[in-house]
Design a protein around this motif. Structure first.
Motif, PDB file in Angstrom:
ATOM      1  N   ILE A 122      15.892  -9.084 -10.363  1.00 24.28           N
ATOM      2  CA  ILE A 122      15.207  -9.822  -9.310  1.00 24.28           C
ATOM      3  C   ILE A 122      13.843  -9.180  -9.106  1.00 24.28           C
ATOM      4  CG2 ILE A 122      15.230 -10.602  -6.919  1.00 24.28           C
ATOM      5  CD1 ILE A 122      17.503 -11.782  -8.563  1.00 24.28           C
ATOM      6  N   VAL A 123      12.801  -9.983  -9.153  1.00 23.99           N
ATOM      7  CA  VAL A 123      11.453  -9.511  -8.867  1.00 23.99           C
ATOM      8  C   VAL A 123      11.213  -9.633  -7.366  1.00 23.99           C
ATOM      9  CG1 VAL A 123       8.988  -9.905  -9.273  1.00 23.99           C
ATOM     10  CG2 VAL A 123      10.642 -10.237 -11.124  1.00 23.99           C
ATOM     11  N   VAL A 124      10.725  -8.565  -6.752  1.00 23.95           N
ATOM     12  CA  VAL A 124      10.393  -8.597  -5.330  1.00 23.95           C
ATOM     13  C   VAL A 124       8.877  -8.479  -5.196  1.00 23.95           C
ATOM     14  CG1 VAL A 124      10.680  -7.519  -3.072  1.00 23.95           C
ATOM     15  CG2 VAL A 124      12.610  -7.619  -4.668  1.00 23.95           C
ATOM     16  N   VAL A 125       8.247  -9.572  -4.783  1.00 21.60           N
ATOM     17  CA  VAL A 125       6.802  -9.587  -4.571  1.00 21.60           C
ATOM     18  C   VAL A 125       6.551  -9.297  -3.091  1.00 21.60           C
ATOM     19  CG1 VAL A 125       4.693 -10.947  -4.671  1.00 21.60           C
ATOM     20  CG2 VAL A 125       6.454 -11.236  -6.431  1.00 21.60           C
ATOM     21  N   GLY A 126       5.691  -8.317  -2.836  1.00 21.87           N
ATOM     22  CA  GLY A 126       5.537  -7.819  -1.473  1.00 21.87           C
ATOM     23  C   GLY A 126       6.545  -6.727  -1.191  1.00 21.87           C
ATOM     24  N   ALA A 127       6.908  -5.993  -2.227  1.00 22.54           N
ATOM     25  CA  ALA A 127       8.034  -5.060  -2.155  1.00 22.54           C
ATOM     26  C   ALA A 127       7.812  -3.896  -1.200  1.00 22.54           C
ATOM     27  CB  ALA A 127       8.356  -4.524  -3.552  1.00 22.54           C
ATOM     28  N   THR A 128       6.560  -3.480  -0.998  1.00 22.96           N
ATOM     29  CA  THR A 128       6.322  -2.313  -0.143  1.00 22.96           C
ATOM     30  C   THR A 128       6.162  -2.684   1.322  1.00 22.96           C
ATOM     31  OG1 THR A 128       3.941  -2.419  -0.562  1.00 22.96           O
ATOM     32  CG2 THR A 128       5.253  -1.002  -2.011  1.00 22.96           C
ATOM     33  N   GLY A 129       6.192  -3.967   1.642  1.00 26.66           N
ATOM     34  CA  GLY A 129       6.104  -4.398   3.034  1.00 26.66           C
ATOM     35  C   GLY A 129       7.450  -4.313   3.734  1.00 26.66           C
ATOM     36  N   LEU A 130       7.457  -4.693   5.001  1.00 25.49           N
ATOM     37  CA  LEU A 130       8.654  -4.574   5.829  1.00 25.49           C
ATOM     38  C   LEU A 130       9.823  -5.362   5.246  1.00 25.49           C
ATOM     39  CD1 LEU A 130       9.450  -3.242   8.565  1.00 25.49           C
ATOM     40  CD2 LEU A 130       8.924  -5.433   9.652  1.00 25.49           C
ATOM     41  N   GLN A 131       9.613  -6.644   4.960  1.00 22.52           N
ATOM     42  CA  GLN A 131      10.693  -7.458   4.400  1.00 22.52           C
ATOM     43  C   GLN A 131      11.006  -7.053   2.966  1.00 22.52           C
ATOM     44  OE1 GLN A 131      10.979 -11.765   5.429  1.00 22.52           O
ATOM     45  NE2 GLN A 131       8.924 -11.480   6.283  1.00 22.52           N
ATOM     46  N   GLY A 132       9.973  -6.774   2.187  1.00 13.64           N
ATOM     47  CA  GLY A 132      10.191  -6.413   0.792  1.00 13.64           C
ATOM     48  C   GLY A 132      11.047  -5.177   0.641  1.00 13.64           C
ATOM     49  N   ARG A 133      10.809  -4.176   1.483  1.00 12.38           N
ATOM     50  CA  ARG A 133      11.624  -2.951   1.412  1.00 12.38           C
ATOM     51  C   ARG A 133      13.075  -3.245   1.772  1.00 12.38           C
ATOM     52  NH1 ARG A 133       7.272  -0.834   4.412  1.00 12.38           N
ATOM     53  NH2 ARG A 133       8.616  -0.475   6.234  1.00 12.38           N
ATOM     54  N   ALA A 134      13.279  -4.074   2.793  1.00 14.23           N
ATOM     55  CA  ALA A 134      14.642  -4.401   3.202  1.00 14.23           C
ATOM     56  C   ALA A 134      15.375  -5.178   2.114  1.00 14.23           C
ATOM     57  CB  ALA A 134      14.616  -5.203   4.502  1.00 14.23           C
ATOM     58  N   VAL A 135      14.691  -6.121   1.498  1.00 14.17           N
ATOM     59  CA  VAL A 135      15.308  -6.913   0.432  1.00 14.17           C
ATOM     60  C   VAL A 135      15.617  -6.034  -0.773  1.00 14.17           C
ATOM     61  CG1 VAL A 135      14.884  -8.769  -1.229  1.00 14.17           C
ATOM     62  CG2 VAL A 135      14.304  -9.090   1.185  1.00 14.17           C
TER      63      VAL A 135
ATOM     64  N   ASP B  46      -0.287  -0.849  -5.982  1.00 11.76           N
ATOM     65  CA  ASP B  46      -0.546   0.581  -6.142  1.00 11.76           C
ATOM     66  C   ASP B  46       0.770   1.332  -6.335  1.00 11.76           C
ATOM     67  OD1 ASP B  46      -1.439   3.163  -6.157  1.00 11.76           O
ATOM     68  OD2 ASP B  46      -2.129   3.194  -4.070  1.00 11.76           O
ATOM     69  N   PRO B  47       1.206   1.507  -7.581  1.00 11.15           N
ATOM     70  CA  PRO B  47       2.476   2.206  -7.840  1.00 11.15           C
ATOM     71  C   PRO B  47       2.484   3.660  -7.379  1.00 11.15           C
ATOM     72  CG  PRO B  47       1.770   0.952  -9.765  1.00 11.15           C
ATOM     73  CD  PRO B  47       0.617   0.965  -8.821  1.00 11.15           C
ATOM     74  N   ASP B  48       1.316   4.231  -7.117  1.00 12.09           N
ATOM     75  CA  ASP B  48       1.264   5.621  -6.685  1.00 12.09           C
ATOM     76  C   ASP B  48       1.334   5.784  -5.171  1.00 12.09           C
ATOM     77  OD1 ASP B  48       1.015   6.666  -9.293  1.00 12.09           O
ATOM     78  OD2 ASP B  48      -1.124   6.203  -9.308  1.00 12.09           O
ATOM     79  N   ALA B  49       1.329   4.694  -4.428  1.00 11.29           N
ATOM     80  CA  ALA B  49       1.409   4.770  -2.976  1.00 11.29           C
ATOM     81  C   ALA B  49       2.770   5.316  -2.561  1.00 11.29           C
ATOM     82  CB  ALA B  49       1.177   3.401  -2.359  1.00 11.29           C
ATOM     83  N   PRO B  50       2.848   6.035  -1.438  1.00 11.19           N
ATOM     84  CA  PRO B  50       4.128   6.609  -1.001  1.00 11.19           C
ATOM     85  C   PRO B  50       5.238   5.572  -0.873  1.00 11.19           C
ATOM     86  CG  PRO B  50       2.313   7.558   0.248  1.00 11.19           C
ATOM     87  CD  PRO B  50       1.721   6.463  -0.583  1.00 11.19           C
ATOM     88  N   ALA B  51       4.935   4.395  -0.331  1.00 12.44           N
ATOM     89  CA  ALA B  51       5.977   3.372  -0.180  1.00 12.44           C
ATOM     90  C   ALA B  51       6.494   2.917  -1.531  1.00 12.44           C
ATOM     91  CB  ALA B  51       5.422   2.184   0.605  1.00 12.44           C
ATOM     92  N   ALA B  52       5.602   2.796  -2.509  1.00 12.68           N
ATOM     93  CA  ALA B  52       6.031   2.395  -3.850  1.00 12.68           C
ATOM     94  C   ALA B  52       6.877   3.481  -4.501  1.00 12.68           C
ATOM     95  CB  ALA B  52       4.810   2.072  -4.708  1.00 12.68           C
ATOM     96  N   ARG B  53       6.450   4.733  -4.360  1.00 13.91           N
ATOM     97  CA  ARG B  53       7.231   5.835  -4.945  1.00 13.91           C
ATOM     98  C   ARG B  53       8.629   5.912  -4.336  1.00 13.91           C
ATOM     99  NH1 ARG B  53       2.373   8.862  -4.304  1.00 13.91           N
ATOM    100  NH2 ARG B  53       3.357  10.072  -2.637  1.00 13.91           N
ATOM    101  N   ALA B  54       8.732   5.596  -3.051  1.00 16.14           N
ATOM    102  CA  ALA B  54      10.048   5.598  -2.404  1.00 16.14           C
ATOM    103  C   ALA B  54      10.955   4.534  -3.015  1.00 16.14           C
ATOM    104  CB  ALA B  54       9.888   5.367  -0.900  1.00 16.14           C
ATOM    105  N   LEU B  55      10.391   3.387  -3.350  1.00 15.88           N
ATOM    106  CA  LEU B  55      11.185   2.342  -3.999  1.00 15.88           C
ATOM    107  C   LEU B  55      11.656   2.783  -5.374  1.00 15.88           C
ATOM    108  CD1 LEU B  55       9.098  -0.857  -3.113  1.00 15.88           C
ATOM    109  CD2 LEU B  55      11.209  -0.069  -2.029  1.00 15.88           C
TER     110      LEU B  55
END
Length: 304
Positions: A4-17, A34-43
């Motif tokens: 499943i592709v999650v577009v908007g993955a680092t946002g509030l809904q994207g992280r929850a999904v 930005d794959p290097d952003a902290p939210a992206a690294r957490a994913l």
């Protein structure tokens, strides 16, 4: 183990999904600029595959969606916490359409689009601009003939965890103090998205308004105060003050005070029996988030 592709993955809904899909055994391809952003690294640490793409770059979206079974699409909403500076309703519509076009081009078998409660009433009354933007994206998805689900949540409980609704040790909004407002925990959107992907036969072709609770702002402030152990009284901001920021924002609050989302909380809970009401959300995560914000504010206000 479909992807499943999650577009908007680092946002509030994207992280929850993303969290719910990973917990359900799906492979998740998290789209981020930005794959290097902290939210992206957490994913990535949670198990998602990071893919660089931007909603203003259709070719990058098509590449991100190739060979995927499904796609979850969410765009920022003008005026919501974390919305990019200068972001407009036309930007939101263009981004939503770009994602839908990419899903169509890549042959995605199920698109789940994060819309907004009330979008289905566009033909019966004038609606706030954010609702109309979501409705316009829905119509584009329908025109493409995509196998799709429209999840239409109401306002999020998470709006009460920071400066969006917390000001000077009060809960402050332009909602009428004693008019019930519908709210929902964002984690439950993740549950519904995962449910839709897991049961496509039940969910493709559906548009569902979703709400977890319905309380007056005065009651919301009282519940928050009890949960965090300190008084946070409710303060109603005059609509005239909001109008000086923007007439569209003022109209949105007026619409919510006079008409509202009108989602069916009981129906939502029948679809998802574990649906959180405000008190449950505060006990699980909300109170801790609010307390952390208030503590940070107190630290920032102390000199030295």
């Amino acid at each position: 183990m479909k992807t499943i592709v999650v577009v908007g993955a680092t946002g509030l809904q994207g992280r929850a999904v993303t969290a719910q899909l990973l917990a359900g055994g799906w492979r998740v391809r998290a789209v981020t600029r930005d794959p290097d952003a902290p939210a992206a690294r957490a994913l990535a640490q949670a198990g998602a595959e990071l893919v660089r793409a931007e909603m203003d770059d259709p070719a990058s979206l098509v590449a991100a969606a190739e060979d995927a079974h499904g796609l979850f699409s969410v765009q920022p909403t003008v005026g919501s916490p974390g919305t990019p500076a200068g972001f407009s309703a036309e930007d939101e519509v263009r981004w939503g359409r770009n994602v839908a076009d990419a899903a169509h081009a890549a042959g995605v078998r199920h698109l789940v689009y994060a819309s907004l409660a009330g979008a289905g009433r566009h033909d019966t009354e004038r609606l706030p601009g954010n609702v109309i933007s979501k409705w316009r994206v829905e119509q584009h998805i329908i025109r493409l003939g995509l196998p799709a689900t429209f999840l239409r949540p109401v306002s999020f409980m998470e709006n009460y965890t920071g400066a969006y609704h917390l000001h000077d040790d009060t809960v402050a909004t332009a909602f009428a103090a004693d008019v019930p407002q519908q709210i929902m925990a964002v984690d439950d959107v993740g549950v519904f998205a995962a449910l839709a992907f897991a049961q496509p036969g039940e969910w493709i072709g559906r548009a569902v308004d979703l709400a977890g609770d319905e309380l007056t702002p005065r009651r919301i402030a009282a519940e928050i105060s009890e949960a965090v152990g300190r008084p946070l009284p409710y303060v109603e901001i005059p609509i005239e003050t909001i109008a000086r920021i923007g007439e569209e924002f003022a109209y949105a609050y007026t619409w919510l005070n006079e008409r509202g989302y009108r989602a069916d909380v009981a129906f939502t809970r029948a679809l998802h029996p574990g649906l959180m009401d405000l008190r449950t959300w505060l006990r699980r995560t909300g109170a801790a988030q609010i307390s952390a914000f208030l503590a940070a504010q107190g630290t920032a206000e102390r000199p030295g």
